[in-house]
Enzyme design. Sequence first.
Site, PDB file in Angstrom:
ATOM      1  N   GLY A  82      42.001 -24.100  37.445  1.00 42.46           N
ATOM      2  CA  GLY A  82      41.919 -25.095  36.385  1.00 42.46           C
ATOM      3  C   GLY A  82      40.957 -24.765  35.254  1.00 42.46           C
TER       4      GLY A  82
ATOM      5  N   HIS B 181      51.169 -18.878  28.910  1.00 39.76           N
ATOM      6  CA  HIS B 181      51.574 -17.697  29.689  1.00 39.76           C
ATOM      7  C   HIS B 181      50.620 -16.550  29.356  1.00 39.76           C
ATOM      8  CE1 HIS B 181      54.020 -14.982  31.958  1.00 39.76           C
ATOM      9  NE2 HIS B 181      53.933 -14.131  30.959  1.00 39.76           N
TER      10      HIS B 181
ATOM     11  N   ASP C 265      59.689 -19.136  30.670  1.00 39.69           N
ATOM     12  CA  ASP C 265      58.942 -18.475  29.595  1.00 39.69           C
ATOM     13  C   ASP C 265      59.796 -18.146  28.364  1.00 39.69           C
ATOM     14  OD1 ASP C 265      56.650 -18.535  31.214  1.00 39.69           O
ATOM     15  OD2 ASP C 265      57.127 -16.601  32.101  1.00 39.69           O
TER      16      ASP C 265
HETATM   17  C1  GAR Z   1      46.065 -18.584  33.616  1.00 39.54           C
HETATM   18  O1  GAR Z   1      45.781 -17.245  33.272  1.00 39.54           O
HETATM   19  C2  GAR Z   1      47.444 -18.959  33.126  1.00 39.54           C
HETATM   20  O2  GAR Z   1      47.771 -18.360  31.906  1.00 39.54           O
HETATM   21  C3  GAR Z   1      48.320 -18.418  34.231  1.00 39.54           C
HETATM   22  O3  GAR Z   1      47.599 -18.648  35.414  1.00 39.54           O
HETATM   23  C4  GAR Z   1      46.203 -18.740  35.140  1.00 39.54           C
HETATM   24  C5  GAR Z   1      45.704 -20.081  35.633  1.00 39.54           C
HETATM   25  O4  GAR Z   1      44.329 -20.186  35.510  1.00 39.54           O
HETATM   26  N1  GAR Z   1      49.585 -19.055  34.226  1.00 39.54           N
HETATM   27  C6  GAR Z   1      50.706 -18.468  34.641  1.00 39.54           C
HETATM   28  O5  GAR Z   1      50.760 -17.343  35.066  1.00 39.54           O
HETATM   29  C7  GAR Z   1      51.950 -19.356  34.550  1.00 39.54           C
HETATM   30  N2  GAR Z   1      53.134 -18.537  34.551  1.00 39.54           N
HETATM   31  P1  GAR Z   1      43.582 -21.596  35.545  1.00 39.54           P
HETATM   32  O6  GAR Z   1      44.094 -22.377  36.745  1.00 39.54           O
HETATM   33  O7  GAR Z   1      42.140 -21.219  35.710  1.00 39.54           O
HETATM   34  O8  GAR Z   1      43.844 -22.296  34.237  1.00 39.54           O
END
Ligand code: GAR
Length: 208
Positions: free
Chosen positions: A12, A110, A151
């Site tokens: 998060g 993404h 995406d």
């Molecule tokens: C982030 O890097 C986001 O861009 C990616 O997962 C991570 C979540 O981090 N999302 C994806 O890969 C979705 N396809 P977070 O929970 O710390 O925000």
Amino acid sequence: MKNIVVLVSGGGTNLQALIDAEKSGTIINGKITCVISSNPSAYALQRAENNGIPTRIIPRKEYPDSKSYSLAVLDALNEENADLVVLAGFMTILDQCVTSQYAYRIINVHPALIPSFCGEGFYGLKVHQAVLDYGVKISGATIHFVNEKADAGAIILQGVVNVEKNDTPEILQRRIMENVEWKLLPEAVSLFCQDRIEIVDGKAYVTE
Ligand code: GAR
């Protein structure tokens, strides 16, 4: 004031960037009214609770398929009167029942430059591993609307970073988060809340 519902699955940090932006007044005309997690142990839930934001848990594991899961999410979004849905590290692909009802009202972050390194199977660290395996010299993140294809919705904002020789997926992920995701996601959310994203022929443009 628009109701922003944020969907999460993990740490998060992007949710935190949104919370911080709301607190500092840089999200204009929007308020995070609910955080929904697909994962009961996501640290993102703690971040929401620490900031007094109501949470809901809709565990992906309790649903047999994407359709039944998406219907449960759809019910929650409707109950929350969501004006904008933000996928902030949400690791489940939503079915068309959600994407059609919330067309151009769901924003995803993404962690790569769409249309490269994206689509089904490209999420989290797997994206950065694929980038390093290919040997591209720049990567970044894309903020886009969500449609029925993974995406593939209209791109709102993109930002780039250099890929360095000794990068690991974790190092590259962190550089992209710090320099692009945590800045551009709140910016796109604020633009949406001010009705400053225009759609022309399926493409998104920021207006003054
Ligand atoms: C982030 O890097 C986001 O861009 C990616 O997962 C991570 C979540 O981090 N999302 C994806 O890969 C979705 N396809 P977070 O929970 O710390 O925000």
